[in-house]
Scaffold this motif. Structure first.
Motif, PDB file in Angstrom:
ATOM      1  N   UNK A  51       7.801   9.068 -28.605  1.00  0.00           N
ATOM      2  CA  UNK A  51       6.946   8.728 -29.754  1.00  0.00           C
ATOM      3  C   UNK A  51       5.988   9.865 -30.068  1.00  0.00           C
ATOM      4  N   UNK A  52       5.574  10.596 -29.044  1.00  0.00           N
ATOM      5  CA  UNK A  52       4.655  11.708 -29.249  1.00  0.00           C
ATOM      6  C   UNK A  52       5.264  12.877 -29.979  1.00  0.00           C
ATOM      7  N   UNK A  53       6.592  12.962 -29.995  1.00  0.00           N
ATOM      8  CA  UNK A  53       7.266  14.096 -30.648  1.00  0.00           C
ATOM      9  C   UNK A  53       7.373  13.876 -32.154  1.00  0.00           C
ATOM     10  N   UNK A  54       7.164  12.636 -32.627  1.00  0.00           N
ATOM     11  CA  UNK A  54       7.244  12.379 -34.063  1.00  0.00           C
ATOM     12  C   UNK A  54       6.212  13.206 -34.828  1.00  0.00           C
ATOM     13  N   UNK A  55       5.080  13.496 -34.206  1.00  0.00           N
ATOM     14  CA  UNK A  55       4.059  14.312 -34.859  1.00  0.00           C
ATOM     15  C   UNK A  55       4.586  15.713 -35.129  1.00  0.00           C
ATOM     16  N   UNK A  56       5.216  16.319 -34.122  1.00  0.00           N
ATOM     17  CA  UNK A  56       5.835  17.639 -34.254  1.00  0.00           C
ATOM     18  C   UNK A  56       6.735  17.882 -33.048  1.00  0.00           C
ATOM     19  N   UNK A  57       7.846  18.602 -33.294  1.00  0.00           N
ATOM     20  CA  UNK A  57       8.770  18.910 -32.197  1.00  0.00           C
ATOM     21  C   UNK A  57       8.115  19.814 -31.157  1.00  0.00           C
ATOM     22  N   UNK A  58       6.991  20.433 -31.493  1.00  0.00           N
ATOM     23  CA  UNK A  58       6.287  21.287 -30.525  1.00  0.00           C
ATOM     24  C   UNK A  58       5.681  20.478 -29.385  1.00  0.00           C
ATOM     25  N   UNK A  59       5.654  19.152 -29.528  1.00  0.00           N
ATOM     26  CA  UNK A  59       5.158  18.287 -28.451  1.00  0.00           C
ATOM     27  C   UNK A  59       6.242  17.960 -27.429  1.00  0.00           C
ATOM     28  N   UNK A  60       7.435  18.512 -27.612  1.00  0.00           N
ATOM     29  CA  UNK A  60       8.538  18.235 -26.679  1.00  0.00           C
ATOM     30  C   UNK A  60       8.256  18.896 -25.333  1.00  0.00           C
ATOM     31  N   UNK A  61       8.613  18.251 -24.228  1.00  0.00           N
ATOM     32  CA  UNK A  61       8.377  18.836 -22.905  1.00  0.00           C
ATOM     33  C   UNK A  61       9.167  20.103 -22.653  1.00  0.00           C
ATOM     34  N   UNK A  62      10.281  20.272 -23.346  1.00  0.00           N
ATOM     35  CA  UNK A  62      11.079  21.480 -23.198  1.00  0.00           C
ATOM     36  C   UNK A  62      10.455  22.666 -23.924  1.00  0.00           C
ATOM     37  N   UNK A  63       9.472  22.384 -24.780  1.00  0.00           N
ATOM     38  CA  UNK A  63       8.764  23.440 -25.511  1.00  0.00           C
ATOM     39  C   UNK A  63       7.430  23.744 -24.845  1.00  0.00           C
ATOM     40  N   UNK A  64       6.646  22.691 -24.558  1.00  0.00           N
ATOM     41  CA  UNK A  64       5.327  22.861 -23.955  1.00  0.00           C
ATOM     42  C   UNK A  64       5.009  21.606 -23.149  1.00  0.00           C
TER      43      UNK A  64
END
Length: 278
Positions: free
Chosen positions: A213-226
């Protein structure tokens, strides 16, 4: 005095409504036919199967698996609504309190920027339906990343209201959950659940649901990114769920204490005779 004040107030209200109506008529001809969603068929994954039913090849422009409302974990549905639009079940496509608050913040921010010489980005107040409107009809709405123009927001609002008039909240949420980009080439919650946790969206745990649900804001919230950013956003989603009484504060704290464990990337199905399969 009271009569004069009343007449002035009525005049102002009529003027505002007249301007609003004129603006709506000016743009309503440019918005898309919402009925196109009746045949919603977004780009999905094409799979090639072997003689024993095994997948031997996958091809996709957008890695998406469209699933119905009931195939989405209740916790994931709650997490998305808590994080993105807590008034989703109550508004008509637009959240007037959020719009007023965002407009107030923007005005104060503009005054502050004028004094300090800085430039801040206007705050958003988009509902799930507005996000869906620009996700499904970006060209008609005129949406481009970073565009916060008034014209674009007006078109987006008109499309959002039309979507709300034609479809149920359940249908709108299903469109939204299947449409949005969630990083790692995954579009929609089913593809995201499989990409990050190697499981279906209906099987996600509370902490996994909050992370997606947190990634809906932006894909930059993905654990594989940050990873740190993913943890902060997951904590925010869990707290919003607790504030909205979807879960207890204890459940939020326990879920937030769990580490984010991302599944190992699946080996590509195209590794077997790729030239022949393609």
């Amino acid at each position: 005095v009271a009569r004069s004040a009343g007449l002035i107030a009525l005049f102002l209200i009529a003027a505002i409504l007249g301007i609003a109506t004129g603006v709506i008529f000016a743009y309503v001809g440019d918005v898309p036919q919402i009925s196109a969603l009746d045949d919603y068929a977004p780009s999905t994954i094409t799979r090639v199967y072997g003689s024993k039913g095994e997948v031997i090849g996958e091809f996709a422009i957008q890695r998406r698996e469209v699933i119905p409302y009931d195939a989405i974990s209740p916790k994931l549905r709650q997490a998305i609504i808590a994080a993105e639009d807590s008034e989703f079940e109550r508004h008509f496509g637009l959240s007037m309190p959020h719009i007023i608050m965002a407009a107030t913040r923007d005005v104060l921010g503009a005054i502050r920027d004028r004094i300090t010489g800085q430039r801040s980005r206007p705050k958003g107040a988009s509902t799930i339906t507005q996000q869906l409107a620009r996700g499904l009809f970006p060209e008609a709405v005129g949406y481009q990343i970073g565009d916060v123009s008034l014209e674009r927001k007006i078109k987006e609002a008109i499309v959002a209201v039309q979507i709300e008039k034609r479809y149920t909240k359940r249908e709108i949420f299903t469109f939204y959950a299947n449409q949005m980009y969630l990083g790692e080439g995954a579009y929609g919650v089913e593809a995201a659940a499989r990409a990050y946790f190697g499981k279906s969206a209906k099987d996600l745990s509370l902490d996994e649901s909050a992370m997606i649900a947190g990634i809906f804001q932006t894909w930059r919230n993905a654990p594989t990114v940050n990873m740190e950013r993913a943890k902060r956003r997951r904590a925010y989603v869990l707290q919003r769920m607790a504030d909205d009484k979807y879960i207890t504060q204890k459940e939020a704290s326990e879920a937030n204490a769990r580490p984010i464990v991302v599944a190992a990337p699946a080996t590509t199905a195209n590794s077997f005779a790729p030239y022949f399969v393609e």
